[in-house]
Design an enzyme around this catalytic site. Structure first.
Site, PDB file in Angstrom:
ATOM      1  N   ARG A 221       0.847  -1.190   0.000  1.00 53.88           N
ATOM      2  CA  ARG A 221       0.000   0.000   0.000  1.00 53.88           C
ATOM      3  C   ARG A 221       0.882   1.240   0.000  1.00 53.88           C
ATOM      4  NH1 ARG A 221      -3.452  -2.799  -1.570  1.00 53.88           N
ATOM      5  NH2 ARG A 221      -5.477  -3.266  -0.649  1.00 53.88           N
ATOM      6  N   HIS A 269      -0.681   0.119  -9.733  1.00 53.23           N
ATOM      7  CA  HIS A 269      -1.360  -0.802  -8.803  1.00 53.23           C
ATOM      8  C   HIS A 269      -1.865  -2.044  -9.559  1.00 53.23           C
ATOM      9  CE1 HIS A 269      -3.606  -0.965  -4.733  1.00 53.23           C
ATOM     10  NE2 HIS A 269      -3.445  -2.191  -5.214  1.00 53.23           N
TER      11      HIS A 269
HETATM   12  P1  NAP Z   1      -1.562 -11.733   4.799  1.00 51.42           P
HETATM   13  O1  NAP Z   1      -1.666 -13.142   4.340  1.00 51.42           O
HETATM   14  O2  NAP Z   1      -2.548 -11.244   5.802  1.00 51.42           O
HETATM   15  O3  NAP Z   1      -0.076 -11.551   5.372  1.00 51.42           O
HETATM   16  C1  NAP Z   1       0.306 -10.445   6.112  1.00 51.42           C
HETATM   17  C2  NAP Z   1       1.720 -10.676   6.644  1.00 51.42           C
HETATM   18  O4  NAP Z   1       2.175  -9.469   7.252  1.00 51.42           O
HETATM   19  C3  NAP Z   1       1.789 -11.772   7.719  1.00 51.42           C
HETATM   20  O5  NAP Z   1       2.990 -12.494   7.591  1.00 51.42           O
HETATM   21  C4  NAP Z   1       1.815 -10.959   9.016  1.00 51.42           C
HETATM   22  O6  NAP Z   1       2.476 -11.596  10.102  1.00 51.42           O
HETATM   23  C5  NAP Z   1       2.631  -9.759   8.580  1.00 51.42           C
HETATM   24  N1  NAP Z   1       2.382  -8.604   9.454  1.00 51.42           N
HETATM   25  C6  NAP Z   1       1.223  -7.955   9.689  1.00 51.42           C
HETATM   26  N2  NAP Z   1       1.407  -6.959  10.566  1.00 51.42           N
HETATM   27  C7  NAP Z   1       2.719  -6.990  10.915  1.00 51.42           C
HETATM   28  C8  NAP Z   1       3.525  -6.222  11.790  1.00 51.42           C
HETATM   29  N3  NAP Z   1       3.015  -5.224  12.510  1.00 51.42           N
HETATM   30  N4  NAP Z   1       4.824  -6.543  11.893  1.00 51.42           N
HETATM   31  C9  NAP Z   1       5.360  -7.567  11.189  1.00 51.42           C
HETATM   32  N5  NAP Z   1       4.646  -8.338  10.327  1.00 51.42           N
HETATM   33  C10 NAP Z   1       3.342  -8.044  10.195  1.00 51.42           C
HETATM   34  O7  NAP Z   1      -1.640 -10.743   3.562  1.00 51.42           O
HETATM   35  P2  NAP Z   1      -1.367 -11.045   2.010  1.00 51.42           P
HETATM   36  O8  NAP Z   1      -2.508 -11.743   1.393  1.00 51.42           O
HETATM   37  O9  NAP Z   1      -0.024 -11.654   1.893  1.00 51.42           O
HETATM   38  O10 NAP Z   1      -1.369  -9.555   1.420  1.00 51.42           O
HETATM   39  C11 NAP Z   1      -0.492  -8.557   1.902  1.00 51.42           C
HETATM   40  C12 NAP Z   1      -0.891  -7.186   1.378  1.00 51.42           C
HETATM   41  O11 NAP Z   1      -0.568  -7.065   0.000  1.00 51.42           O
HETATM   42  C13 NAP Z   1      -2.390  -6.866   1.406  1.00 51.42           C
HETATM   43  O12 NAP Z   1      -2.808  -6.461   2.701  1.00 51.42           O
HETATM   44  C14 NAP Z   1      -2.515  -5.774   0.374  1.00 51.42           C
HETATM   45  O13 NAP Z   1      -2.385  -4.501   0.992  1.00 51.42           O
HETATM   46  C15 NAP Z   1      -1.323  -5.994  -0.539  1.00 51.42           C
HETATM   47  N6  NAP Z   1      -1.747  -6.368  -1.910  1.00 51.42           N
HETATM   48  C16 NAP Z   1      -1.369  -5.560  -2.944  1.00 51.42           C
HETATM   49  C17 NAP Z   1      -1.724  -5.909  -4.235  1.00 51.42           C
HETATM   50  C18 NAP Z   1      -1.293  -5.083  -5.409  1.00 51.42           C
HETATM   51  O14 NAP Z   1      -1.756  -5.305  -6.522  1.00 51.42           O
HETATM   52  N7  NAP Z   1      -0.386  -4.151  -5.239  1.00 51.42           N
HETATM   53  C19 NAP Z   1      -2.468  -7.078  -4.476  1.00 51.42           C
HETATM   54  C20 NAP Z   1      -2.845  -7.851  -3.386  1.00 51.42           C
HETATM   55  C21 NAP Z   1      -2.467  -7.495  -2.106  1.00 51.42           C
HETATM   56  P3  NAP Z   1       1.891 -12.964  10.746  1.00 51.42           P
HETATM   57  O15 NAP Z   1       2.250 -14.036   9.732  1.00 51.42           O
HETATM   58  O16 NAP Z   1       2.628 -13.120  12.009  1.00 51.42           O
HETATM   59  O17 NAP Z   1       0.407 -12.759  10.887  1.00 51.42           O
HETATM   60  C1  GLV Z   2      -5.124  -5.158  -4.100  1.00 52.21           C
HETATM   61  O1  GLV Z   2      -4.427  -4.226  -3.847  1.00 52.21           O
HETATM   62  C2  GLV Z   2      -5.645  -6.060  -3.126  1.00 52.21           C
HETATM   63  O2  GLV Z   2      -5.563  -5.744  -1.919  1.00 52.21           O
HETATM   64  O3  GLV Z   2      -6.164  -7.122  -3.504  1.00 52.21           O
END
Ligand code: NAP
Ligand code: GLV
Length: 306
Positions: A221, A269
């Site tokens: 983000r 994005h």
């Molecule tokens: P997720 O499965 O919820 O993973 C989040 C990770 O971040 C987990 O490993 C979590 O730790 C860690 N985390 C959260 N808060 C933390 C903190 N304060 N300190 C250290 N580690 C922390 O999320 P995801 O599905 O991988 O997605 C991640 C993010 O990618 C989304 O929230 C979104 O904003 C972004 N995204 C962007 C796009 C794009 O097109 N640019 C697309 C999709 C997603 P734990 O394992 O200990 O819980």
């Molecule tokens: C895109 O940014 C998503 O959070 O899926």
């Protein structure tokens, strides 16, 4: 089962048709103000009015991975939030980040410039062990990215809230592990959710702790990154450049320095897009599991913020 759809900035008709085909016995409609109560909602950036008018919703299915925008709204009481976990996004994120790391490491932009200028010249090969990559966030997307980078034999560090063991990845966790994680990394990849704990986390202090010649890849983000701190550290030479897919204001405003900065690659994005068919299959599977009273993956903990 009544399902309502409220997705801004989304072509809604294919979602309506896909959900209707997958759930022929459900009543599915696109939300309008004053619409009847639904049991489940499929949403992207809904207005507060929608949530206020649907107090009996059992669950909201967010058609993306990040729920930061949704958590700013007032939720119906007892309504669960479920986000897309993977649904075809992890492989896209892995290819985007590996491409950015390899493009930087192999100096492909410089070679392209040379070739266009008619220059046939070699650069000294860079040493892989001098390019440790740190992945912030080892969740559904971050773990896949970290594993993919390890396949290219880069040293890979991972940082998460709770300790994690991932093959080929050196794990760091919690606030107490953060500075060691940064000091061990030269390339920084951000795949954290946006929460009060992670907002502005890529700032002057964080960037200064990376190894010299650092490189930043932000695919999570825009509000994770203090943009003027990145520009200052690039100017100082401590950071070599960045690949950015997300921005504090999207679309990136006209005249923003990132549009033309020679050391910044920007994309709109798009690093991991929601795949409609996979997402519909995942959402309908989860609705069926909820109807059976089962817990589903990707259920958001509002207290944690992801
Ligand atoms: P997720 O499965 O919820 O993973 C989040 C990770 O971040 C987990 O490993 C979590 O730790 C860690 N985390 C959260 N808060 C933390 C903190 N304060 N300190 C250290 N580690 C922390 O999320 P995801 O599905 O991988 O997605 C991640 C993010 O990618 C989304 O929230 C979104 O904003 C972004 N995204 C962007 C796009 C794009 O097109 N640019 C697309 C999709 C997603 P734990 O394992 O200990 O819980
Ligand atoms: C895109 O940014 C998503 O959070 O899926």
């Amino acid at each position: 089962m009544n399902i309502t759809l409220c997705c801004t900035d989304t072509k809604i008709e294919p979602w309506l048709q896909g959900l209707a085909a997958a759930l022929p016995h459900a009543h599915i409609s696109v939300w309008q103000p004053g619409a009847p109560q639904a049991d489940y909602a499929v949403v992207w950036a809904p207005p507060q009015q929608f949530l206020d008018e649907q107090p009996a919703l059992r669950a909201l299915f967010n058609i993306g991975a990040g729920v930061d925008a949704l958590l700013k709204l007032r939720m119906p009481p007892g309504c669960q939030i479920v986000r897309i976990d993977d649904g075809g996004m992890a492989v896209q994120m892995a290819e985007y980040v590996c491409h950015a790391v390899v493009r930087h490491f192999r100096e492909l932009d410089a070679y392209e410039g040379d070739m266009r200028a008619g220059r046939w010249g070699f650069r000294r090969p860079r040493v892989r062990s001098e390019f440790p990559v740190g992945v912030m966030g080892l969740g559904v997307l971050g773990e896949r990215v970290a594993r993919a980078l390890a396949h290219f034999d880069f040293p890979v560090n991972g940082w998460s809230r709770s300790p994690k063991v991932v093959d080929g990845v050196r794990g760091f966790s919690g606030a107490e592990g953060f500075h060691d994680f940064l000091a061990a990394s030269r390339v920084l990849v951000n795949l954290l959710p946006l929460t009060p704990d992670t907002q502005d986390i890529i700032n002057r202090d964080t960037l200064s702790r990376l190894q010299p010649g650092g490189y930043v890849i932000n695919v999570a983000r825009g509000a994770h990154l203090v943009e003027e701190d990145l520009l200052a550290l690039i100017d100082s030479g401590h950071i070599a450049g960045a690949t950015l897919d997300v921005f504090r204001t999207e679309p990136l405003p006209v005249g923003h320095p990132f549009w033309t900065h020679p050391r910044i690659t920007a994309t709109p994005h798009t690093s991991a897009r929601t795949m409609r068919e996979e997402s519909i299959a995942q959402i309908t599977r989860k609705m069926a599991a909820m109807e059976r009273g089962e817990a589903v993956a990707g259920t958001v903990d509002p207290g944690r913020g992801y």
